[in-house]
Design an enzyme around this catalytic site. Structure first.
Site, short mmCIF file in Angstrom:
data_model
loop_
_atom_site.label_atom_id
_atom_site.label_comp_id
_atom_site.label_asym_id
_atom_site.label_seq_id
_atom_site.Cartn_x
_atom_site.Cartn_y
_atom_site.Cartn_z
N ASN A 1 39.88 50.08 38.53
CA ASN A 1 39.89 50.60 39.90
C ASN A 1 41.25 50.41 40.55
O ASN A 1 41.75 51.30 41.26
CB ASN A 1 38.82 49.91 40.75
CG ASN A 1 37.42 50.14 40.24
OD1 ASN A 1 36.73 49.21 39.84
ND2 ASN A 1 36.98 51.39 40.24
N LYS B 1 42.89 32.15 40.49
CA LYS B 1 41.51 32.57 40.72
C LYS B 1 40.68 32.42 39.45
O LYS B 1 39.51 32.00 39.49
CB LYS B 1 41.48 34.02 41.21
CG LYS B 1 40.07 34.59 41.44
CD LYS B 1 39.32 33.85 42.53
CE LYS B 1 37.87 34.32 42.68
NZ LYS B 1 37.76 35.71 43.18
#
Length: 299
Positions: free
Chosen positions: A103, A204
């Site tokens: 995306n 992350k």
């Protein structure tokens, strides 16, 4: 006039000029704060994040691949456009919040992507959780257009996004960190500089790996206790009251085991599959695959 006096005079003139430039730059930054901010990706996380920018007085120009996702933010006062390229034409600071690496690649480099119509000097902040290698690729592509790309994935869920209590893990050119922080502090309680582009994503991944390990361990612990004949609520109570009842485990238990419904038969697939999905960026980064069979989904 002595040489020393001349040097003192030149130094005084330099300091006056520098002060004037600093004031001018501060004024420019203040004016920049009033310019529109682009926001692309209005899902469960993106919408409350963009809404918090509006609450802080930033005009927001937004878009999403699903037009119906834009209505809530439009009702809050945002301007909605048709594609990322149109947003790039009207905003010189753009935040993206997207589901996955493909995306992000499409939104930045696709036929109607940001980089097709971007203005030189635009600051791009990607808060998606993706492969660090993709972040670095996007940074290189952005640099070729004269733009600056920073990765800034978030830690915290929808609740934290709504309350502007997210933690942003930022990777990118350090001199641009303060410019990014100005916007990110409107949406989060903590903004952490991690290093060069991609280090935000790597940090992350470390967070997700620890959470995944905790989810699997907590699920296995519950399953072991119940299989040994212990009542579910007793297992839960022991976890909360002992040394394992630390805040982190309580958080993991509440967040990851609500799917179990305290049933007699523990169903692990949700927790294991969630852990698998969270570890995927890490698996790609180190060129390894986590086998679903190894994680024993549906034993």
């Amino acid at each position: 006039m002595s040489m020393a006096a001349l040097l003192r005079g030149n130094w005084s003139f330099y300091k006056r000029c520098k002060r004037h430039v600093d004031i001018r730059m501060a004024f420019c930054r203040s004016m920049a704060s009033k310019t529109p901010v682009g926001f692309i990706g209005l899902g469960n996380m993106g919408t409350p994040m963009a809404r918090n920018l509006l609450k802080h007085g930033y005009p927001v120009i937004a878009t999403d691949v699903f037009p119906e996702s834009c209505k809530e933010l439009q009702d809050s006062g945002a301007q909605i456009l048709g594609c990322p390229a149109e947003v790039a034409e009207k905003a010189d600071r753009i935040i993206t919040m997207l589901p996955s690496s493909p995306n992000v690649i499409e939104v930045y480099t696709g036929p109607n992507g940001i980089l097709k119509r971007i203005k030189k000097g635009t600051l791009l902040i990607d808060s998606s959780t993706i492969d660090p290698a993709v972040s670095r690729e996007m940074a290189v592509a952005a640099e070729k257009t004269g733009a600056v790309y920073m990765d800034a994935p978030v830690s915290g869920g929808v609740g934290a996004a709504s309350l502007a209590k997210l933690t942003f893990l930022v990777g990118g050119v350090e001199v641009e960190f303060n410019a990014a922080k100005e916007l990110l502090t409107c949406m989060g309680a903590n903004v952490v500089y991690c290093g060069q582009v991609g280090t935000g994503q790597a940090t992350k991944i470390c967070n997700n790996m620890l959470l995944a390990i905790g989810m699997i361990g907590t699920a296995e612990t519950m399953n072991l206790g119940i299989s040994c004949g212990i009542i579910t609520r007793v297992v839960k109570s022991s976890l909360f009251s002992g040394i394992s009842g630390l805040y982190m485990l309580i958080y993991i238990y509440t967040d990851s085991l609500r799917c179990l419904g305290f049933q007699a038969a523990i169903n692990l697939p949700y927790c294991i599959a969630a852990s698998y999905l969270m570890l995927q960026p890490a698996c790609k980064q180190c060129k390894k695959n986590v086998s679903l069979a190894y994680l024993r989904i549906g034993r």
